[in-house]
Design a protein around this motif. Structure first.
Motif, PDB file in Angstrom:
ATOM      1  N   GLY A   1      -6.345   1.228  -6.022  1.00 31.07           N
ATOM      2  CA  GLY A   1      -7.139   1.752  -4.919  1.00 31.07           C
ATOM      3  C   GLY A   1      -6.408   1.821  -3.597  1.00 31.07           C
ATOM      4  N   ASP A   2      -5.183   1.310  -3.554  1.00 32.17           N
ATOM      5  CA  ASP A   2      -4.406   1.328  -2.312  1.00 32.17           C
ATOM      6  C   ASP A   2      -3.313   2.399  -2.342  1.00 32.17           C
ATOM      7  OD1 ASP A   2      -5.862  -0.699  -1.136  1.00 32.17           O
ATOM      8  OD2 ASP A   2      -4.614  -2.285  -1.978  1.00 32.17           O
TER       9      ASP A   2
ATOM     10  N   ASP B   1      -1.280   1.711 -12.494  1.00 32.10           N
ATOM     11  CA  ASP B   1      -2.650   1.285 -12.788  1.00 32.10           C
ATOM     12  C   ASP B   1      -2.679   0.455 -14.070  1.00 32.10           C
ATOM     13  OD1 ASP B   1      -5.321   0.926 -13.169  1.00 32.10           O
ATOM     14  OD2 ASP B   1      -5.853   3.045 -13.199  1.00 32.10           O
TER      15      ASP B   1
ATOM     16  N   TRP C   1       0.862  -1.184   0.000  1.00 34.65           N
ATOM     17  CA  TRP C   1       0.000   0.000   0.000  1.00 34.65           C
ATOM     18  C   TRP C   1       0.891   1.223   0.000  1.00 34.65           C
ATOM     19  CZ3 TRP C   1      -3.594  -1.130   4.808  1.00 34.65           C
ATOM     20  CH2 TRP C   1      -4.382  -2.263   4.549  1.00 34.65           C
TER      21      TRP C   1
END
Length: 717
Positions: A343-344, A318, A264
């Motif tokens: 999304g992290d 991404d 993350w």
């Protein structure tokens, strides 16, 4: 200035004379800092107050306190047990033994027990902290956080990701100018996510940085240069970690299992300042000991820098982006887990305070000035880079996408308020931002005025004209040039009202005034800079150069810069027009590199005082109060309050509700509040030293009075 939390460490610090680092002497200090509070020591009282061991205000209590709040709230999706504590995670009690990391494992277990399996837990490591700890010039290499990353209570590897991305300087005489047209080019910033400083090479010191003396990052022992590359987290993630002692690898790897847990980016971003990507971890904040500007930054605000840096980072990581790099964000060996899910990534910073009240109301929040060049996304994400705006306009008109678009500017918005052609929609932008627009091979090309590497034009390249001259040079009279240039715009910082900015030459014989009107939404500081730049451009470009080249010089295009000797002096010109025939007839105007810089970097939000308060209807309370003073006492008391206090209030009395007569004036506000708990009986004739009473002050402010004043009745209520 306040120190960064990463500087919490042993005393003296590691590397300093007399430091206890590497000995058992660090154990008591770290144990005292961590503390011994356990989840069973915590109890949740009313109003979310945490009760715990009296007198222990430790790091463990701090973390478990918030875990208890999360538990009381019904659970949370994610929980971070600490952030960027590199000054403690790298303190050793013996070679390879890191006691604070062991403490973090215990805290992670306690938080897991409190919040259950549904909560994802991690530690947010600094970007220089998550991987290898290199000692003795590489003779000893450890991975201090590996036991934490491998711990069953930890769900992911958390990294606050701020490595250097670019190595940009002003002008074109530096290494990165050979691979990119500007330091905010998204393709360049995407390339540098997985190359450049802290990946391919490093600077030994500031002198090496100034000279761009880049030392390659290598590993002569086991050909594992990624160990020394903090920016190469993909290699760190997918390889086993084998520590080194005495210049030799140990026989076994650490507890880390390659590709077992995701990464993350618990924090990532870029400051909105010139060349911010050179050191994204630098930020302007006078109250912090880390207050600094990135290397070679002018210190000017640059919103485009922030947006382009985030765009490049998201694109590289991404899988849905055309800039995605599988090398930067690989799958694990089994193909079951991507290293980093889009999304992290948590971008720093989105402020809960409402924009534009923050940062503009300087008397409400005194850190508003930091917003100008800081990492804040508020007030910036809604802006649009100029190249994207032009693409959107062409798309609205159903036209092919423009080529070129080497444009490094940004505005808050653009209004097309009536039917018009695409050309009419684009022309104001071309004029205001000094863009070059041309058709080539049936396609529209739009580009900024950033002067690329100049084309050197020698006497041998020139075709003589009919008068046997290599070129002609015309200089416009001052009377032909503007003395003042005015730009109309929509001021987004002032309720979208129409406004105008102007730039004016103080000397000379010019008298012309030029007005440009554009439906751009922007700030005054940006449009002031636009006006100044367009006026300077008019005066710098007062010289018109005409010359002819052989058709073999086909690469030259409008917008290109050319160097030409004029009367023995090398001069810089910008090509404005090309007429192709038997020869290429070139028209160019004078140019200066000082006009290259993006005008948006000058944007500043005007700091405002608190909004003027408007007098409202006063709040009034009629009360029957006990007799508290000697002398004649009224039967009723009237308490009033208003903010702002108007000075005096007229008191009117009526017996029938229609006819009023004056009953005096009220010249000061009352203190009004509510008793929250029963008032207990107390002693008389002496001071009551009991804990006190609970009140909520509705209006006014409590004041201290002297003992004599209290005995005279000033403390009555």
């Amino acid at each position: 200035p306040f120190p960064w939390r990463g500087r919490i460490t042993c005393r003296p610090a590691p590397g300093q004379p007399g430091s206890p680092d590497g000995s058992a002497l660090v154990q008591p200090g770290i144990a005292a800092f961590v503390g011994t509070v356990t989840p069973s020591d915590l109890a949740l009282a009313s109003d979310a107050v945490i009760c715990a061991k009296p007198g222990e205000w430790s790091f463990r209590r701090h973390i478990l306190h918030h875990a208890k709040l999360a538990e009381a709230a019904g659970g949370v999706d994610g929980f971070i047990i600490g952030s960027e504590m590199i000054g403690l995670t790298r303190v050793r009690s013996a070679s390879g033994v890191y006691p604070f990391v062991a403490a973090l494992q215990g805290i992670a277990s306690d938080v897991r027990a409190m919040l259950g399996a549904q909560t994802r837990i991690t530690y947010a490591a600094d970007w220089t902290e998550y991987g290898a700890h290199v000692l003795g010039g590489g003779q000893e290499v450890r991975f201090p956080l590996d036991p934490l990353w491998a711990h069953p209570a930890i769900n992911a590897v958390g990294i606050d990701w701020y490595p250097p991305v670019s190595d940009w300087r002003d002008g074109i005489d530096h290494l990165d100018a050979q691979i990119s047209r500007s330091g905010t080019d998204p393709d360049y910033l995407a390339l540098r996510q997985t190359s450049g400083e802290a990946f391919d090479w490093y600077y030994a010191d500031d002198a090496a940085r100034n000279e761009q003396a880049r030392a390659p990052i290598t590993d002569g022992l086991a050909s594992k240069p990624w160990i020394y590359r903090p920016k190469d987290m993909a290699s760190w993630w997918r390889h086993p970690h084998i520590e080194r002692v005495g210049g030799a690898e140990l026989g076994t790897s650490t507890a880390w299992v390659p590709g077992a847990k995701p990464i993350w980016l618990t924090e990532t971003g870029c400051p909105a300042v010139d060349k911010g990507a050179n050191s994204p971890n630098f930020f302007p904040d006078p109250k912090s000991s880390e207050n600094a500007l990135p290397p070679f930054s002018s210190g000017q605000r640059d919103d485009l820098m922030l947006l382009r840096a985030l765009e490049a980072q998201v694109g590289v990581f991404d899988p849905a982006s055309p800039r995605f790099s599988a090398l930067a964000n690989p799958l694990n060996a089994g193909g079951t887990l991507r290293m980093l899910a889009p999304g992290d990534m948590a971008f720093w910073a989105w402020d809960a305070r409402p924009f534009p009240a923050f940062p503009m109301l300087s008397t409400v929040w005194n850190d508003g000035a930091n917003w100008q060049k800081g990492h804040w996304l508020n007030g910036r994400l809604e802006a649009v880079p100029l190249d994207r705006l032009i693409k959107a306009i062409l798309d609205d008109y159903g036209l092919p996408e423009a080529g070129g678009l080497g444009i490094d500017d940004i505005i808050d918005g653009y209004v097309i308020d009536r039917p018009m052609s695409a050309r009419e929609a684009l022309e104001p932008l071309v004029r205001l931002f000094g863009l070059d627009a041309r058709f080539s091979a049936g396609q529209l090309f739009v580009s900024g005025r950033t002067l690329r590497q100049p084309v050197m034009v020698s006497a041998d390249d020139l075709v003589l004209d009919r008068d046997n001259r290599p070129f002609s040079l015309r200089r416009a009279q001052e009377s032909e040039l503007p003395r003042e240039l005015r730009i109309g715009f929509i001021n987004g910082a002032w309720d979208y009202r129409r406004a105008a900015s102007r730039s004016r030459r103080l000397g000379g014989s010019a008298r012309r005034e030029v007005a440009l009107d554009g439906a751009i939404v922007s700030h005054r500081a940006q449009v002031d800079a636009l006006a100044e730049q367009r006026l300077k451009e008019a005066w710098v470009g007062r010289e018109t150069l005409k010359f002819a080249l052989s058709p073999r010089q086909i690469a030259l295009e409008p917008g290109d810069a050319v160097h030409l000797d004029v009367d023995g002096t090398p001069r810089l010109f910008r090509v404005t027009e090309i007429d192709d025939g038997e020869v290429r007839r070139i028209t160019a105007s004078g140019a200066e590199r000082s006009l290259e810089s993006s005008v948006q970097s000058a944007r500043d939000v005007v700091m405002l005082p608190a909004l003027a308060a408007v007098a409202a209807r006063p709040f009034a309370v009629i009360a029957e109060l006990p007799l508290a003073r000697a002398g004649e006492q009224p039967l009723l008391h009237l308490a009033t309050f208003a903010r702002p206090w108007p000075g005096t209030l007229d008191l009117l009395r009526s017996t029938d509700g229609d006819n009023f007569s004056s009953a005096g004036t009220i010249d000061r506000p009352a203190l009004i509040g509510t008793l929250l708990t029963p008032l207990p009986p107390g002693p008389v004739w002496r001071w009551d030293l009991s804990p006190g009473i609970d009140v909520r002050i509705e209006a006014g402010m409590l004041q201290s009075v002297s003992d004599g004043g209290a005995l005279s009745g000033l403390n009555s209520f």
